[in-house]
Design an enzyme around this catalytic site. Structure first.
Site, short mmCIF file in Angstrom:
data_model
loop_
_atom_site.label_atom_id
_atom_site.label_comp_id
_atom_site.label_asym_id
_atom_site.label_seq_id
_atom_site.Cartn_x
_atom_site.Cartn_y
_atom_site.Cartn_z
N GLU A 47 0.31 -1.05 -0.11
CA GLU A 47 0.04 -0.35 -0.18
C GLU A 47 1.00 0.79 -0.01
OE1 GLU A 47 -3.19 -0.82 -0.16
OE2 GLU A 47 -2.75 -2.67 0.23
N CYS A 96 -2.65 8.22 3.45
CA CYS A 96 -2.53 8.11 2.58
C CYS A 96 -3.92 8.21 1.42
CB CYS A 96 -2.23 7.18 2.54
SG CYS A 96 -3.13 5.51 3.00
P1 NAP Z 1 8.34 5.00 4.34
O1 NAP Z 1 9.94 5.30 4.11
O2 NAP Z 1 8.25 3.49 2.66
O3 NAP Z 1 8.30 3.18 5.09
C1 NAP Z 1 7.99 2.98 5.46
C2 NAP Z 1 8.18 1.46 6.29
O4 NAP Z 1 8.95 1.01 5.55
C3 NAP Z 1 8.20 2.36 7.45
O5 NAP Z 1 8.08 1.24 8.43
C4 NAP Z 1 10.04 2.19 7.26
O6 NAP Z 1 10.92 2.42 8.73
C5 NAP Z 1 10.19 1.38 7.11
N1 NAP Z 1 11.40 0.59 5.73
C6 NAP Z 1 11.44 2.18 5.14
N2 NAP Z 1 12.57 1.10 4.24
C7 NAP Z 1 13.48 0.15 5.08
C8 NAP Z 1 14.10 -0.90 4.27
N3 NAP Z 1 15.48 -1.53 3.77
N4 NAP Z 1 13.51 -2.49 4.90
C9 NAP Z 1 12.10 -2.52 6.21
N5 NAP Z 1 12.09 -1.70 5.84
C10 NAP Z 1 12.10 -0.18 5.73
O7 NAP Z 1 6.94 5.64 4.43
P2 NAP Z 1 6.92 6.91 5.64
O8 NAP Z 1 7.55 7.45 5.41
O9 NAP Z 1 7.05 5.71 6.66
O10 NAP Z 1 5.37 7.44 4.70
C11 NAP Z 1 5.50 8.19 4.31
C12 NAP Z 1 4.19 6.78 2.85
O11 NAP Z 1 3.47 6.34 3.35
C13 NAP Z 1 3.16 8.10 2.34
O12 NAP Z 1 4.28 8.57 0.78
C14 NAP Z 1 1.80 7.03 2.45
O13 NAP Z 1 1.85 8.10 1.25
C15 NAP Z 1 2.43 6.32 2.71
N6 NAP Z 1 1.25 5.70 2.70
C16 NAP Z 1 0.21 5.03 2.29
C17 NAP Z 1 -0.72 3.89 2.66
C18 NAP Z 1 -1.43 3.28 2.26
O14 NAP Z 1 -2.52 3.29 3.21
N7 NAP Z 1 -1.19 2.50 0.61
C19 NAP Z 1 -0.60 4.41 4.52
C20 NAP Z 1 -0.26 5.53 5.13
C21 NAP Z 1 1.21 5.93 4.15
P3 NAP Z 1 11.27 3.28 9.66
O15 NAP Z 1 10.94 4.21 9.40
O16 NAP Z 1 12.57 2.61 10.38
O17 NAP Z 1 12.88 3.59 8.10
#
Ligand code: NAP
Length: 684
Positions: free
Chosen positions: A257, A296
């Site tokens: 997602e 999101c």
């Molecule tokens: P993100 O940087 O991609 O992080 C998402 C998750 O992935 C976090 O738990 C992060 O952990 C983890 N992560 C990052 N790098 C990783 C790796 N190499 N290995 C394993 N896990 C890893 O996204 P975000 O900044 O937290 O969230 C914002 C984004 O999420 C926005 O673009 C939003 O649109 C999207 N979003 C989508 C939805 C949906 O349902 N579609 C819902 C909410 C948000 P860390 O925090 O520890 O780095």
């Protein structure tokens, strides 16, 4: 500040090695906790989930797991004020936290209810009816779902630290699969608190959940084909993880997602002065500012008729101007802070990207009033509205997601243009249409649905009860194609099945009846030795069959039934008119007369363990019954579902009504409630 977030590993709370990263309060910038998962043995975490958590969960039936979700939800509800208190540190107002905390817990309740209503009290879930694959029916097939034998790795985004965890956890645990939860670091302190309470509830069996606060280390190296990854976050991270060599080589199920440039379309009929125009202004304002736009599903693209752009800018600016920004713990505040200073920098930079192709028409400044907060310490931003004059030829407005209170107006000239603009988002989680013209609604939905996981159409008739553009519901699918990740979560029982394996099982009807616990035509039919309605729930066996006496249907019966019920449809009352109908040669019996006679043939009238008939399923009248025909019924115990703790269970009976030539004239499932031994003994 020395508090390190705990990692829940093999049912023990342990701290990671080293200092870890410092997490700060989004409102005042003060340090809250440290986060590190260094030193954890990720291979053992997976092993524990599979061997202890999975084994414990799979011992329980769907109903027992559903009951567990309910108990968990009740416990969390009792402790919710603790979560609300900490949630303010993420920048969330009470209203924002309600979506995260109450919304998350209610997902557990909904899955509990659905699990008990829509799944069997069993360990196997049948996928549809049997498939006929042999001429004589001695070899048949049934699709089944069983829980995967691995772990579900849940990687969550920072914006909903509670809901994000619970919306994945509810279907996972109901499926009988243990979860390894990895919250986003910046708000992991709230997830950790909720997991601590889940553990103290004592409701979950050992190994059902584990928590990693910090990096997932080498976890991915140990995944196999029985594991599932459910990821929420940015598209970049999803792509990176999806291409992990182990995920690719082991075909690990991966659902994502991700980002979404959701649009909301204002219909051409919804001009200023209509209720729909006002609803649109309200909906867009709410979507931009709730959770400070960190949703999101939030509306990022405002697709509106060019003719009303000026009035729309004016109305939205007026509404956004009334939003009071500041400390979310202050009840006069409408919009709190972003989750971190890093997010604020990110949002500012995205607004700068958007500004190349769109003009800021409201906000976009760092000089704004704050209530009860310090702008230099908290991650506050002003709601920012942009206007793009040439949206069809612009790129950034359809591809840059500013994850904050930011949205862009994209004017359109006609419906086709509105559809084209919506599609330029290249796949969204949620779209909305505000119109009171249902033909416009149909055109827009059919034109854009393939690019959306969910569409909501709002007008004056449903607005008061509408759940709004941005609220994912556990009953409905959450996910979307393309940029939105191509994944799908929730959607009721559909979400549970993501954690299970579908298998086509072929064999004899008797074998498949034994495997699926649902009697299949062609399997053995036993003489129960007494009327099956005399048997309790426990005494009944699948295949117990009653074959009734025969009864003739006379013309007087048909006439009497027509008079008595008032159903004087010509096929039952007018010989000549009936014969002109291509299906009949003359007057025929009412379908409901056949059902009534069938009931008269198969019921046992005396007080007994059968408590009630609560409906019929899959009723078909296979061929007409003429007066002079003779009917009899075969009633066979098809499926039993115990309603634990109620004193009864549901029993489904396969029913077939045949005529004097052994031709089937009607078939259906009769649904009854049957007393358990205990209940029957107490009333008999
Ligand atoms: P993100 O940087 O991609 O992080 C998402 C998750 O992935 C976090 O738990 C992060 O952990 C983890 N992560 C990052 N790098 C990783 C790796 N190499 N290995 C394993 N896990 C890893 O996204 P975000 O900044 O937290 O969230 C914002 C984004 O999420 C926005 O673009 C939003 O649109 C999207 N979003 C989508 C939805 C949906 O349902 N579609 C819902 C909410 C948000 P860390 O925090 O520890 O780095």
């Amino acid at each position: 500040m020395n508090i390190k977030l705990g990692n829940l590993v093999q049912d023990q709370w342990i701290e990671g090695d080293g200092d870890g990263n410092i997490l700060t309060n989004a409102v005042n910038g003060e340090p809250l906790a440290k986060i590190t998962s260094a030193g954890l043995d990720f291979s053992s975490i997976l092993h524990h989930a599979r061997s202890v958590g999975g084994a414990n969960l799979r011992k329980r039936t769907f109903h027992e797991r559903a009951e567990m979700l309910k108990e968990l939800a009740k416990y969390l509800m009792e402790h919710k004020e603790e979560f609300y208190a900490l949630s303010a540190a993420t920048g969330a107002t009470r209203a924002d936290s309600w979506v995260d905390i109450d919304g998350g817990i209610s997902t557990l309740f909904v899955y509990s209810g659905k699990g008990r209503r829509e799944m069997p009290n069993d360990h196997v879930y049948l996928d549809g009816p049997p498939e006929q694959i042999s001429k004589n029916g001695t070899f048949t097939a049934q699709h089944i779902f069983t829980p995967k034998l691995g772990a579900a790795v849940h990687i969550n985004a920072f914006n909903f630290p509670c809901w994000g965890m619970l919306e994945k956890l509810a279907p996972t645990l109901l499926a009988g699969v243990p979860a390894i939860i990895k919250p986003a670091s910046s708000t992991a302190y709230l997830t950790e608190l909720m997991v601590r309470r889940m553990i103290t509830s004592g409701v979950l069996p050992d190994g059902a959940i584990q928590l990693i606060c910090g990096s997932v280390g080498d976890l991915f190296e140990h995944l196999n084909c029985q594991d599932t990854i459910a990821f929420t976050g940015s598209k970049n991270t999803a792509e990176f993880l999806q291409q992990h060599p182990q995920v690719v080589s082991e075909s690990v199920a991966f659902t994502a997602e991700t980002d979404s440039l959701n649009s909301s379309i204002l219909g051409p009929d919804a001009v200023p002065g209509t209720p729909e125009f006002d609803l649109y202004v309200k909906e867009v304002t709410r979507e931009m500012t709730s959770k400070a736009g960190q949703k999101c599903t939030a509306i990022r693209r405002i697709i509106a008729p060019a003719a009303v752009t000026a009035e729309l800018i004016e109305a939205l600016s007026a509404a956004l101007g009334k939003i009071r920004i500041g400390n979310p713990a202050n009840e006069n505040v409408h919009m709190g802070a972003l989750a971190s200073q890093g997010q604020r920098a990110e949002v500012r930079s995205r607004v700068a990207d958007l500004s190349h192709e769109a003009d800021v028409v409201f906000g976009g400044t760092e000089d704004f009033d704050l209530i009860d907060a310090d702008a230099t310490k908290g991650a506050f931003v002003m709601p920012t509205l942009l206007h793009c004059e040439q949206p069809l030829t612009s790129h950034s407005v359809h591809s840059v997601e500013a994850f904050g209170p930011v949205s862009t107006i994209l004017p359109y000239e006609n419906i086709d243009e509105a559809i084209e603009l919506s599609r330029l988002g290249e796949g969204s989680l949620a779209g909305s249409i505000i119109t009171n013209d249902n033909s416009v609604a149909r055109q827009l939905v059919l034109g854009t649905a393939a690019f959306h996981g969910r569409m909501v159409v709002i007008n004056r008739h449903c607005a008061a009860e509408s759940t709004g553009h941005g609220s994912p519901l556990p009953h409905l699918v959450h996910g979307g194609p393309g940029r939105a990740g191509g994944g799908e979560e929730m959607g009721g029982i559909r979400g549970v099945l993501h954690y299970m394996q579908r298998t086509a099982v072929q064999g004899s009807p008797q074998t498949l009846t034994a495997i699926g616990h649902r009697w299949i035509r062609g399997a053995d039919q036993n003489d129960p030795g007494q009327h099956p309605f005399r048997k309790t729930f426990e005494q009944l066996e699948l295949g117990d069959t009653l074959i009734t006496d025969a009864r003739e249907v006379t013309l007087e019966d048909i006439e009497h039934f027509a008079e008595f019920t008032g159903d004087k449809f010509y096929a039952h009352t007018d010989e000549e008119a009936a014969a002109r109908n291509p299906f009949f040669e003359g007057r025929v019996a009412h379908g409901y007369l056949i059902l009534s006679f069938a009931a008269g043939l198969f019921v046992d009238p005396d007080f007994g363990p059968v408590l009630a008939n609560y409906g019929v399923d899959d009723l078909r009248f296979a061929q007409p019954v003429n007066y002079g025909d003779t009917l009899k019924v075969r009633l066979c115990c098809k499926q039993k579902t115990l309603r634990a703790g109620t004193g009864y269970g549901e029993v489904r009976w396969d029913s077939e009504v045949t005529n004097q030539n052994e031709e089937v004239v009607a078939q259906y499932d009769v649904l009854t409630m049957v007393a358990t031994d205990e209940h029957w003994a107490s009333v008999n």
